[in-house]
Motif scaffolding. Structure first.
Motif, PDB file in Angstrom:
ATOM      1  N   GLU A 140       0.846  -1.189   0.000  1.00 20.67           N
ATOM      2  CA  GLU A 140       0.000   0.000   0.000  1.00 20.67           C
ATOM      3  C   GLU A 140       0.882   1.239   0.000  1.00 20.67           C
ATOM      4  N   GLY A 141       0.723   2.093  -1.004  1.00 21.42           N
ATOM      5  CA  GLY A 141       1.649   3.208  -1.166  1.00 21.42           C
ATOM      6  C   GLY A 141       3.003   2.626  -1.514  1.00 21.42           C
ATOM      7  N   ASN A 142       3.939   2.729  -0.576  1.00 28.77           N
ATOM      8  CA  ASN A 142       5.207   2.006  -0.711  1.00 28.77           C
ATOM      9  C   ASN A 142       5.519   1.225   0.558  1.00 28.77           C
ATOM     10  N   LEU A 143       4.464   0.819   1.254  1.00 28.18           N
ATOM     11  CA  LEU A 143       4.588   0.132   2.535  1.00 28.18           C
ATOM     12  C   LEU A 143       4.380  -1.372   2.347  1.00 28.18           C
ATOM     13  N   MET A 144       5.315  -2.167   2.833  1.00 25.37           N
ATOM     14  CA  MET A 144       5.235  -3.621   2.695  1.00 25.37           C
ATOM     15  C   MET A 144       4.171  -4.175   3.646  1.00 25.37           C
ATOM     16  N   THR A 145       2.988  -4.427   3.127  1.00 20.94           N
ATOM     17  CA  THR A 145       1.903  -4.954   3.956  1.00 20.94           C
ATOM     18  C   THR A 145       1.798  -6.473   3.878  1.00 20.94           C
ATOM     19  N   TRP A 146       2.532  -7.076   2.952  1.00 22.98           N
ATOM     20  CA  TRP A 146       2.467  -8.531   2.769  1.00 22.98           C
ATOM     21  C   TRP A 146       3.805  -9.196   3.108  1.00 22.98           C
ATOM     22  N   LEU A 147       4.605  -8.571   3.971  1.00 24.37           N
ATOM     23  CA  LEU A 147       5.872  -9.178   4.333  1.00 24.37           C
ATOM     24  C   LEU A 147       5.639 -10.431   5.180  1.00 24.37           C
ATOM     25  N   ARG A 148       6.692 -11.212   5.398  1.00 23.95           N
ATOM     26  CA  ARG A 148       6.599 -12.440   6.192  1.00 23.95           C
ATOM     27  C   ARG A 148       7.397 -12.277   7.472  1.00 23.95           C
ATOM     28  N   SER A 149       6.760 -12.498   8.619  1.00 28.35           N
ATOM     29  CA  SER A 149       7.396 -12.283   9.930  1.00 28.35           C
ATOM     30  C   SER A 149       8.205 -13.509  10.336  1.00 28.35           C
ATOM     31  N   SER A 150       9.310 -13.753   9.630  1.00 28.59           N
ATOM     32  CA  SER A 150      10.057 -14.997   9.817  1.00 28.59           C
ATOM     33  C   SER A 150      11.233 -14.865  10.773  1.00 28.59           C
ATOM     34  N   ASN A 151      11.528 -13.649  11.258  1.00 30.65           N
ATOM     35  CA  ASN A 151      12.577 -13.469  12.258  1.00 30.65           C
ATOM     36  C   ASN A 151      12.258 -12.212  13.062  1.00 30.65           C
ATOM     37  N   ASN A 152      13.071 -11.939  14.068  1.00 32.68           N
ATOM     38  CA  ASN A 152      12.767 -10.839  14.986  1.00 32.68           C
ATOM     39  C   ASN A 152      12.740  -9.482  14.289  1.00 32.68           C
ATOM     40  N   LYS A 153      13.647  -9.283  13.345  1.00 30.21           N
ATOM     41  CA  LYS A 153      13.681  -8.021  12.606  1.00 30.21           C
ATOM     42  C   LYS A 153      12.371  -7.809  11.848  1.00 30.21           C
ATOM     43  N   LEU A 154      11.851  -8.873  11.232  1.00 28.81           N
ATOM     44  CA  LEU A 154      10.631  -8.745  10.436  1.00 28.81           C
ATOM     45  C   LEU A 154       9.381  -8.701  11.314  1.00 28.81           C
ATOM     46  N   ILE A 155       9.453  -9.279  12.507  1.00 32.75           N
ATOM     47  CA  ILE A 155       8.345  -9.128  13.455  1.00 32.75           C
ATOM     48  C   ILE A 155       8.231  -7.654  13.860  1.00 32.75           C
ATOM     49  N   ASP A 156       9.357  -7.041  14.176  1.00 30.03           N
ATOM     50  CA  ASP A 156       9.343  -5.610  14.510  1.00 30.03           C
ATOM     51  C   ASP A 156       8.800  -4.791  13.343  1.00 30.03           C
ATOM     52  N   ARG A 157       9.221  -5.143  12.125  1.00 25.99           N
ATOM     53  CA  ARG A 157       8.741  -4.404  10.959  1.00 25.99           C
ATOM     54  C   ARG A 157       7.231  -4.549  10.815  1.00 25.99           C
ATOM     55  N   THR A 158       6.710  -5.746  11.036  1.00 26.57           N
ATOM     56  CA  THR A 158       5.264  -5.975  10.975  1.00 26.57           C
ATOM     57  C   THR A 158       4.528  -5.084  11.969  1.00 26.57           C
ATOM     58  N   ILE A 159       5.039  -5.033  13.188  1.00 31.98           N
ATOM     59  CA  ILE A 159       4.407  -4.231  14.235  1.00 31.98           C
ATOM     60  C   ILE A 159       4.436  -2.751  13.867  1.00 31.98           C
ATOM     61  N   ARG A 160       5.574  -2.283  13.395  1.00 31.37           N
ATOM     62  CA  ARG A 160       5.707  -0.860  13.035  1.00 31.37           C
ATOM     63  C   ARG A 160       4.773  -0.480  11.899  1.00 31.37           C
ATOM     64  N   TYR A 161       4.724  -1.309  10.866  1.00 29.39           N
ATOM     65  CA  TYR A 161       3.890  -0.975   9.716  1.00 29.39           C
ATOM     66  C   TYR A 161       2.402  -1.050  10.071  1.00 29.39           C
ATOM     67  N   ALA A 162       2.049  -1.991  10.932  1.00 31.06           N
ATOM     68  CA  ALA A 162       0.654  -2.066  11.383  1.00 31.06           C
ATOM     69  C   ALA A 162       0.282  -0.806  12.166  1.00 31.06           C
ATOM     70  N   ARG A 163       1.187  -0.314  12.983  1.00 28.55           N
ATOM     71  CA  ARG A 163       0.916   0.906  13.756  1.00 28.55           C
ATOM     72  C   ARG A 163       0.734   2.107  12.826  1.00 28.55           C
ATOM     73  N   ILE A 164       1.531   2.165  11.754  1.00 28.25           N
ATOM     74  CA  ILE A 164       1.384   3.258  10.787  1.00 28.25           C
ATOM     75  C   ILE A 164      -0.004   3.225  10.152  1.00 28.25           C
ATOM     76  N   LEU A 165      -0.431   2.029   9.733  1.00 28.39           N
ATOM     77  CA  LEU A 165      -1.749   1.909   9.101  1.00 28.39           C
ATOM     78  C   LEU A 165      -2.867   2.191  10.096  1.00 28.39           C
ATOM     79  N   LEU A 166      -2.706   1.746  11.335  1.00 29.51           N
ATOM     80  CA  LEU A 166      -3.712   2.025  12.361  1.00 29.51           C
ATOM     81  C   LEU A 166      -3.815   3.532  12.605  1.00 29.51           C
ATOM     82  N   HIS A 167      -2.678   4.201  12.653  1.00 32.01           N
ATOM     83  CA  HIS A 167      -2.696   5.653  12.839  1.00 32.01           C
ATOM     84  C   HIS A 167      -3.449   6.327  11.696  1.00 32.01           C
TER      85      HIS A 167
END
Length: 526
Positions: A455-482
């Motif tokens: 969406e836009g240029n935000l990775m909404t379909w990434l895969r949370s396969s390690n700690n770095k990508l879990i953090d990224r999932t959380i951050r991007y979800a917070r951006i969309l929620l905002h």
């Protein structure tokens, strides 16, 4: 306790465990994680104005090349160290994880093609977290452990006269950092650490990075090029600049030849009309939207670069990865959208020899029970046999072929009625791979945009396969929620993310599911 409540309890325990260490992986301040201002509307443009979208992504590549040009004196210093290592009997090792691991393997393959002579072909060794199988399919969580990096390095025979290039897009990958510290301990030659984020940010945010940056036992090459074309998609500009920097140092001896090679490649890429890719992007996305499948057909020379792009689509956009033929009878056997085929390879082992220029090097540790060993790797079959195999279990779908072949100094692209000859006359083999990489990265990113995978240029379909990508999932979800009017803190979104991870399929958007869960749970509370 119901099964649903048990799952919720398990996910909360996992979320709490992550939260205890999350400060080590909160990477939102890093430049490589930031959204690029030029591509903020890329998802819409990929559908409604594809030529513009192509031009925008190319413009970001050109900015990346400007940064590298300013770093060429540092590349020349590295080149001198490489020459000294090779001339005194030492070998060059390159470590990476994910995209940087694949670039390390690609550079080794290119080296083998350029130096087929017996005394030189084995002198450059590229490896990645999880071994060669990770080239094909992400090995989950491997990158989170420094000890794994040290162990893999030593398994490959690293010694006191060898030189390591430890390559990490963000500058914070634990596996790569582990290889750097181990090399500093073992070799008389200080390892190089290549990364793409400002020192001051890494020092402030990531302790393990600060320790490396401030150590005089490790040499640093900072290649910060700004945000990626797609937020956090470091397979694009970050990996390209690192592959080119390391490659120029590998293949050239002096500042003049390094600069000459770079300028020829930059000028050729600058002059290329990127809009010529539009029909291919439209055609490939149309194939997938109809529910059909695609083969990428390649010869030996460019197979590693084509494989890299097609492999990296899976974790970046939550696609099914290349299926393993050993899983045919399993309930979770799912085909990927596209598959690489090497028609000159008669079986899977030969396919890997063509792909890598050698037999595979896999991780055979006893405690892994063969999960990522050579036998498992061969189940991902890129020989001519894969065509009939896939058609046998995808009987109701159409099968198309995207051919990318070397014809003299030209790379010929053919897909459906579309034809394009890329004239690469005057640039070296490394540069040819770099140009093809940039073009495929742009093409595949916009194919995914046309499939709604960001969406836009935000990775909404990434895969949370390690700690770095879990953090990224959380951050991007917070951006969309905002953006939807919800102010959600990190912990709340973390719990929702881990709850979704219990049941989500590989081809579902974890970020969007997490957003939906937060909103629904708030509705229940109200």
């Amino acid at each position: 306790m119901s099964h649903e409540n048990l799952e919720k309890q398990d996910s909360r325990v996992k979320a709490e465990s992550f939260l205890k260490i999350s400060s080590q992986f909160m990477l939102g301040d890093l430049v490589t994680e930031q959204p690029h201002p030029v591509t903020s509307d890329l998802s819409r443009q990929s559908v409604e104005d594809l030529p513009l979208a192509l031009e925008l992504l190319k413009s970001i590549d050109l900015e990346m090349l400007k940064v590298l040009e300013s770093k060429l004196p540092e590349v020349a210093v590295l080149a001198s160290e490489i020459r000294d290592t090779l001339s005194t009997g030492g070998n060059i090792y390159m470590s990476g994880c994910g995209s940087t691991g694949r670039l390390s393997l690609a550079l080794e393959t290119i080296w083998r093609n350029v130096h087929p002579e017996t005394e030189m072909k084995d002198r450059v060794i590229g490896f990645m977290a999880g071994g060669d199988l990770a080239l094909i399919k992400a090995v989950e969580a491997f990158e989170d452990y420094t000890a794994y990096g040290a162990r893999q390095l030593m398994d490959l025979g690293f010694g006191e006269n060898d030189l390591l290039l430890a390559i990490t897009e963000g500058g914070e990958t634990s596996f790569v950092i582990g290889t750097a510290w181990q090399a500093a301990e073992v070799s008389k030659r200080k390892p190089y650490f290549l990364y793409c984020n400002p020192d001051e940010i890494l020092r402030a945010r990531v302790e393990r990075s600060r320790e490396v940056i401030e150590s005089d036992r490790i040499r640093k090459m900072n290649l910060t090029v700004g945000p990626m074309g797609i937020s956090g998609s470091t397979r694009m500009q970050a990996t390209t600049v690192q592959m080119l920097a390391a490659g120029l140092a590998l293949f050239y001896n002096d500042p003049d030849s390094i600069r000459d090679s770079f300028k020829k490649m930059r000028d050729l890429y600058s002059a290329f009309d990127i809009r010529l890719l539009a029909p291919f992007t439209e055609e490939e996305s149309g194939i997938y939207n109809r529910g059909d499948y695609l083969f990428y057909e390649s010869g030996e020379k460019f197979a590693i670069t084509i494989l890299t792009d097609t492999t990296e689509r899976a974790p970046t956009f939550s696609l099914y990865p290349f299926e393993n033929q050993q899983d045919r009878e399993k309930d979770n056997f799912n085909p990927c959208l596209c598959y690489l085929v090497l028609p000159e390879a008669t079986d899977s082992p030969q396919g890997y020899r063509m792909l890598l220029g050698r037999d595979p090097r896999t991780v055979e540790w006893p405690e892994l029970n063969g999960a990522i060993n050579t036998a498992r790797l061969y189940g991902h079959d890129f020989s001519r046999n894969i065509v009939e195999l896939r058609q046998s279990y995808l009987k109701d779908a159409g099968h198309y072929t995207f051919t990318i072949l070397e014809r003299g100094e030209v790379i010929a692209l053919e897909l459906g009625e579309n034809r394009l000859n890329l004239d690469l006359t005057g640039i070296d083999v490394l540069s040819q791979h770099i140009v093809l990489k940039m073009l495929l990265n742009i093409h595949s990113t916009l194919v995914m945009g046309r499939l709604g995978r960001y969406e836009g240029n935000l990775m909404t379909w990434l895969r949370s396969s390690n700690n770095k990508l879990i953090d990224r999932t959380i951050r991007y979800a917070r951006i969309l929620l905002h953006g939807k009017g919800f102010n959600a803190d990190y912990e709340e979104v973390c719990y929702a993310c881990f709850a979704e991870m219990e049941t989500i399929r590989p081809d579902q958007p974890i970020v969007l599911h997490t957003v939906k869960r937060v909103i629904e749970e708030r509705g229940i509370k109200d």
